[in-house]
Motif scaffolding. Structure first.
Motif, PDB file in Angstrom:
ATOM      1  N   PHE A 111     -36.034  -5.453 -31.056  1.00 46.04           N
ATOM      2  CA  PHE A 111     -34.459  -5.327 -30.708  1.00 46.04           C
ATOM      3  C   PHE A 111     -33.885  -6.081 -31.418  1.00 46.04           C
ATOM      4  O   PHE A 111     -33.223  -6.568 -31.223  1.00 46.04           O
ATOM      5  CB  PHE A 111     -35.090  -6.207 -29.392  1.00 46.04           C
ATOM      6  N   LYS A 112     -34.862  -7.597 -32.075  1.00 49.01           N
ATOM      7  CA  LYS A 112     -34.046  -8.871 -32.789  1.00 49.01           C
ATOM      8  C   LYS A 112     -33.450  -8.297 -34.130  1.00 49.01           C
ATOM      9  O   LYS A 112     -32.262  -8.829 -34.814  1.00 49.01           O
ATOM     10  CB  LYS A 112     -35.041  -9.588 -33.585  1.00 49.01           C
ATOM     11  N   PRO A 253     -38.201  -7.464 -20.554  1.00 48.92           N
ATOM     12  CA  PRO A 253     -39.158  -7.842 -21.450  1.00 48.92           C
ATOM     13  C   PRO A 253     -38.689  -9.072 -21.335  1.00 48.92           C
ATOM     14  O   PRO A 253     -37.617  -9.185 -22.564  1.00 48.92           O
ATOM     15  CB  PRO A 253     -39.835  -7.300 -22.051  1.00 48.92           C
ATOM     16  N   THR A 254     -39.738 -10.157 -20.578  1.00 55.45           N
ATOM     17  CA  THR A 254     -38.684 -11.535 -21.415  1.00 55.45           C
ATOM     18  C   THR A 254     -40.099 -12.739 -21.415  1.00 55.45           C
ATOM     19  O   THR A 254     -41.129 -12.824 -21.101  1.00 55.45           O
ATOM     20  CB  THR A 254     -37.554 -12.139 -20.288  1.00 55.45           C
ATOM     21  N   GLY A 255     -39.516 -13.673 -22.543  1.00 61.65           N
ATOM     22  CA  GLY A 255     -40.249 -14.856 -23.050  1.00 61.65           C
ATOM     23  C   GLY A 255     -39.251 -16.025 -23.514  1.00 61.65           C
ATOM     24  O   GLY A 255     -38.892 -16.490 -22.364  1.00 61.65           O
ATOM     25  N   ASN A 256     -38.343 -15.773 -24.356  1.00 57.74           N
ATOM     26  CA  ASN A 256     -37.569 -16.819 -24.506  1.00 57.74           C
ATOM     27  C   ASN A 256     -36.214 -16.827 -23.845  1.00 57.74           C
ATOM     28  O   ASN A 256     -35.114 -17.860 -23.834  1.00 57.74           O
ATOM     29  CB  ASN A 256     -37.097 -17.021 -25.562  1.00 57.74           C
ATOM     30  N   PHE A 257     -36.214 -16.290 -23.173  1.00 53.74           N
ATOM     31  CA  PHE A 257     -34.634 -15.581 -22.011  1.00 53.74           C
ATOM     32  C   PHE A 257     -33.217 -14.309 -22.856  1.00 53.74           C
ATOM     33  O   PHE A 257     -32.407 -15.483 -21.770  1.00 53.74           O
ATOM     34  CB  PHE A 257     -34.543 -17.191 -21.282  1.00 53.74           C
ATOM     35  N   ASP A 259     -32.288 -11.979 -24.298  1.00 59.96           N
ATOM     36  CA  ASP A 259     -32.058 -10.666 -24.203  1.00 59.96           C
ATOM     37  C   ASP A 259     -31.115 -11.416 -22.740  1.00 59.96           C
ATOM     38  O   ASP A 259     -30.712  -9.815 -22.024  1.00 59.96           O
ATOM     39  CB  ASP A 259     -32.985  -9.633 -24.545  1.00 59.96           C
ATOM     40  N   SER A 307     -45.664 -11.372 -27.510  1.00 64.12           N
ATOM     41  CA  SER A 307     -43.549 -12.267 -29.004  1.00 64.12           C
ATOM     42  C   SER A 307     -43.544 -12.801 -27.513  1.00 64.12           C
ATOM     43  O   SER A 307     -42.475 -13.335 -27.290  1.00 64.12           O
ATOM     44  CB  SER A 307     -43.149 -10.586 -29.258  1.00 64.12           C
ATOM     45  N   MET A 308     -43.920 -12.184 -26.294  1.00 67.97           N
ATOM     46  CA  MET A 308     -43.386 -12.971 -25.078  1.00 67.97           C
ATOM     47  C   MET A 308     -44.575 -14.603 -24.097  1.00 67.97           C
ATOM     48  O   MET A 308     -44.651 -14.195 -23.296  1.00 67.97           O
ATOM     49  CB  MET A 308     -43.403 -12.169 -23.611  1.00 67.97           C
ATOM     50  N   HIS A 385     -45.292  -4.984 -24.685  1.00 71.90           N
ATOM     51  CA  HIS A 385     -44.088  -5.431 -24.590  1.00 71.90           C
ATOM     52  C   HIS A 385     -43.302  -4.628 -23.358  1.00 71.90           C
ATOM     53  O   HIS A 385     -42.701  -5.193 -21.921  1.00 71.90           O
ATOM     54  CB  HIS A 385     -42.939  -6.235 -25.227  1.00 71.90           C
ATOM     55  N   ALA A 408     -39.987  -3.034 -28.954  1.00 72.47           N
ATOM     56  CA  ALA A 408     -40.500  -2.538 -29.474  1.00 72.47           C
ATOM     57  C   ALA A 408     -41.049  -1.594 -29.826  1.00 72.47           C
ATOM     58  O   ALA A 408     -41.606  -1.031 -28.861  1.00 72.47           O
ATOM     59  CB  ALA A 408     -41.553  -4.781 -30.246  1.00 72.47           C
TER      60      ALA A 408
HETATM   61  C1  LIG Z   1     -40.973  -7.397 -28.084  1.00 75.23           C
HETATM   62  C2  LIG Z   1     -40.251  -8.846 -27.689  1.00 75.23           C
HETATM   63  N1  LIG Z   1     -39.982  -8.229 -26.439  1.00 75.23           N
HETATM   64  C3  LIG Z   1     -39.288  -9.054 -25.241  1.00 75.23           C
HETATM   65  C4  LIG Z   1     -39.438 -10.425 -26.224  1.00 75.23           C
HETATM   66  C5  LIG Z   1     -38.691 -11.599 -25.089  1.00 75.23           C
HETATM   67  O1  LIG Z   1     -37.117 -11.348 -25.647  1.00 75.23           O
HETATM   68  P1  LIG Z   1     -37.113 -13.162 -25.431  1.00 75.23           P
HETATM   69  O2  LIG Z   1     -37.399 -13.620 -26.034  1.00 75.23           O
HETATM   70  O3  LIG Z   1     -35.169 -12.847 -25.816  1.00 75.23           O
HETATM   71  O4  LIG Z   1     -36.617 -13.110 -23.496  1.00 75.23           O
HETATM   72  C6  LIG Z   1     -39.130 -10.657 -26.965  1.00 75.23           C
HETATM   73  C7  LIG Z   1     -39.465 -11.981 -27.963  1.00 75.23           C
HETATM   74  O5  LIG Z   1     -38.299 -12.474 -28.305  1.00 75.23           O
HETATM   75  C8  LIG Z   1     -40.010  -9.388 -28.867  1.00 75.23           C
HETATM   76  O6  LIG Z   1     -40.654  -9.667 -29.326  1.00 75.23           O
END
Ligand SMILES: Cc1ncc(COP(=O)(O)O)c(C=O)c1O
Ligand SMILES: N[C@@H](CCOP(=O)(O)O)C(=O)O
Length: 461
Positions: A111-112, A253-257, A259, A307-308, A385, A408
Motif C-alpha cells: 500500500f505504500k 493492519p496497523t504498525g506505525n498508525f 494508514d 512490517s508490523m 499482514h 501487501a
Molecule cells: C504490509 C503492511 N501492512 C501494514 C502496515 C502497517 O501500516 P501502518 O504503519 O501505517 O500502521 C505496514 C507498515 O507500514 C505494512 O508494510
C-alpha cells in the motif's frame, strides 16, 4: 491551508514546506490546522469517478497553492499510471458483508506505493522549481523502504538512504531495496529492530546542524503528504459500497498508525465511517493501549507479519494531539515520558480514543489460520499482514459493510504464505529475476554518529 506541529512550538508551514521538512523542529509531526469537510453532495458525486479524479477531489483542499489544479492533476495521473490494476485499489468481496481492499497493485506490491509514487512526483516538481536537492533518510520494517527507493531511484536532486532492521525483513523486501543499481540509492542494514531505525531517523532530524547540512527530508509517515495520499482509498472504497448514503467500516493492519490515521482523517472530512478497527500482530501495544489507557513499551518480537513489528507507533502522536484537544504541551509531555518506557493517557483523551478506534490482535497461530482458511474457503491468498486484518475484523462483521485493507501482496512473504496455505503466489513477470540480481547494502550499527558518517560519505553531490 497551514500546518502545525503536534508539540505546539515549531513554526507553522505551508503544505509544500511541511512535505519537504518531514519532522517538525520541536520533534512533533505536522498536521493541518483544520481538516476540510466535504459535503454529502461532494462525496456522492465521487460515484463513478476514476481513482485519480477522487484523489484530486480529496487532496486538493489540503495543498494550498503548492501546485495549480492542472499541475496537481498531472502529478496524480503520473503517480498511478504504473499501477497494475485499472481501478488502482479494487474491492474484492469475501463474505456477505466483508470486503478486501487490494492495495498491492503498485510497483512494489504494498500500500505504500499509493503515497510514495505521488510524493515522488510532488518532490520532483517542487525541487525542479526551486533547484534544491535533498537527502531523504527513511526507516523501514520492509515496505516503506522499497516503495521509497522505487519512487526516488535515479532522481538527480535526491539521495535516498533507507535504514532497515538487519535480518528482520522478508527476502523479497530486502532484495527490492538492495538490488536497484542507481547510485543515489543506499540500503543500510541496521543492527536492531524497526524502532531503533525510526529513532535514529528522528534523532537525525533533531540534530539541526546535520539536518541543515545534508538538507534532510523524510518520507516516512512523519511526512503529512504520506498520510494525505492514503486518505483517498477510504473514499473510493466507501463510495463504491454506497457512501455517503450508508456507513462503511474499516479494519486496518496497523504498525506505525499512519494508514488508520488516514482513515480517521477521511472520517473527519465527512466520510460516514462507522468502525475504524486497529488490527495488531503480537506486537500489540496499540491494542493494549486502547484496552487500558496505558501506552507501555515492551520489546519488539519478530513475527510472520514483519512490517508490523513496531512498538513506538509514530502516528499515534497525531491521534493523541486531537485527543488532548490539540494541546501541544500535553503531547510533548507524554512523548517525554515515552523515553522512559511509556505513559498513562488522561481520562478525557482516553475516552475520545476509545470512542474513535476499536482494536484487536492476532497471534501467530491466528494469522496462519486466517491465511489457510481464506485460501481454502475463498481462494484468496492473503499476505500475513492482511491475514492479521481479516482475523481481527471477524468479530466486528455485521451492521455495516466491513472493508479490510489488504496491505501487501502475498508474493512478498512467500515463506509465511507457503507454510500456512501450502502454496505461494508468483512475483509479477517484471520482478521474476529478483533473486538473481546482485545485492548492494551496507551493514551499520544503530549508532547515530556512525550512521551520519556513512550518510555524509555516500551523498552523491
Ligand atoms: C504490509 C503492511 N501492512 C501494514 C502496515 C502497517 O501500516 P501502518 O504503519 O501505517 O500502521 C505496514 C507498515 O507500514 C505494512 O508494510
Ligand atoms: N511498516 C512500515 C514502517 C514504516 O512506516 P511509515 O508508514 O511510517 O513509513 C514499513 O514497511 O516500513
Amino acid at each position: 491551508m497551514r500546518y502545525i506541529s503536534t508539540r505546539g512550538t515549531a513554526p507553522e508551514l505551508s503544505f509544500e514546506e511541511a512535505m519537504l521538512t518531514g519532522l517538525a523542529r520541536d520533534g512533533g509531526l505536522y498536521v493541518p490546522q483544520d481538516v476540510p469537510v466535504l459535503t454529502h453532495a461532494q462525496i456522492a458525486a465521487m460515484a463513478g469517478k476514476s481513482y485519480e479524479e477522487v484523489a484530486f477531489d480529496v487532496m486538493r483542499p489540503f495543498i494550498g497553492d503548492t501546485f495549480t489544479d492542472a499541475e496537481f492533476k498531472g502529478l496524480i495521473d503520473q503517480a498511478y499510471a504504473g499501477f497494475g490494476h485499472a481501478a488502482r485499489a479494487p474491492l474484492v468481496q469475501l463474505d456477505a458483508n466483508h470486503y478486501l481492499l487490494e492495495l498491492f497493485h503498485g510497483p512494489t506490491l504494498a500500500f505504500k506505493d499509493f503515497a510514495m509514487q505521488l510524493i515522488g512526483q510532488m518532490f520532483q516538481a517542487a525541487l525542479s522549481r526551486s533547484g534544491d536537492r535533498v537527502t531523504i533518510v527513511g526507516a523501514t520494517s520492509g515496505d516503506t523502504g522499497s516503495a521509497a527507493i522505487e519512487a526516488f531511484r535515479g532522481l538527480a536532486a535526491v539521495d535516498v538512504f533507507i535504514l532497515y532492521p538487519h535480518g528482520r525483513v522478508s527476502e523479497v523486501q530486502r532484495r527490492q531495496m538492495t538490488t536497484p543499481v542507481e547510485a543515489n540509492v543506499h540500503a543500510l542494514a541496521v543492527d536492531g529492530d524497526f524502532d531503533d531505525c525510526q529513532a535514529a531517523v528522528k534523532d537525525m532530524f533533531n540534530d539541526f546542524a546535520f539536518r541543515d547540512e545534508v538538507r534532510l527530508a523524510g518520507v516516512n509517515s512523519i511526512n503529512w503528504g504520506r498520510v494525505l495520499a492514503q486518505v483517498v482509498y477510504y473514499f473510493t472504497a466507501a463510495v463504491s459500497l454506497g457512501a455517503p448514503h450508508r456507513e462503511v467500516s474499516f479494519t486496518v493492519p496497523t504498525g506505525n498508525f499512519g494508514d488508520i490515521f488516514a482513515g480517521y482523517i477521511a472520517k473527519k472530512m465527512g466520510l460516514p465511517i462507522a468502525d475504524l478497527v486497529v488490527a495488531t500482530n503480537r506486537n500489540d501495544i496499540l491494542h493494549r493501549t486502547l484496552e487500558t489507557g496505558a501506552y507501555t513499551k515492551q520489546g519488539v518480537t519478530p513475527t510472520i507479519s514483519p512490517s508490523m513489528d513496531i512498538q513506538v507507533s509514530s502516528n499515534f502522536e497525531r491521534a493523541l494531539f486531537d485527543a488532548y484537544g490539540r494541546d501541544g504541551a500535553a503531547v510533548a509531555a507524554q512523548m517525554e515520558d515515552l523515553k522512559s518506557g511509556g505513559f498513562e493517557i488522561s481520562q478525557g483523551a482516553y475516552q475520545m480514543l476509545k470512542e474513535t478506534f476499536k482494536s484487536g490482535r492476532a497471534s501467530e497461530e491466528d494469522t496462519n489460520a486466517a491465511i489457510k482458511t481464506y485460501f481454502a474457503r475463498h481462494g484468496e491468498l492473503l499476505c500475513p499482514h492482511t491475514a492479521v486484518g481479516v482475523h481481527v475484523a471477524e468479530p466486528h462483521l455485521g451492521r455495516t459493510p466491513m472493508v479490510t485493507l489488504a496491505t501487501a501482496h502475498p508474493a512478498k512473504f512467500p515463506d509465511a504464505v507457503k507454510e500456512a496455505a501450502g502454496v505461494t503466489a508468483p512475483l509479477p513477470p517484471r520482478m521474476a529475476d529478483l533473486y538473481d540480481r546482485p545485492e548492494r547494502l551496507t551493514r551499520v550499527s544503530g549508532d547515530l554518529a556512525a550512521l551520519q558518517a556513512v550518510i555524509r560519505e555516500r551523498i552523491t553531490h
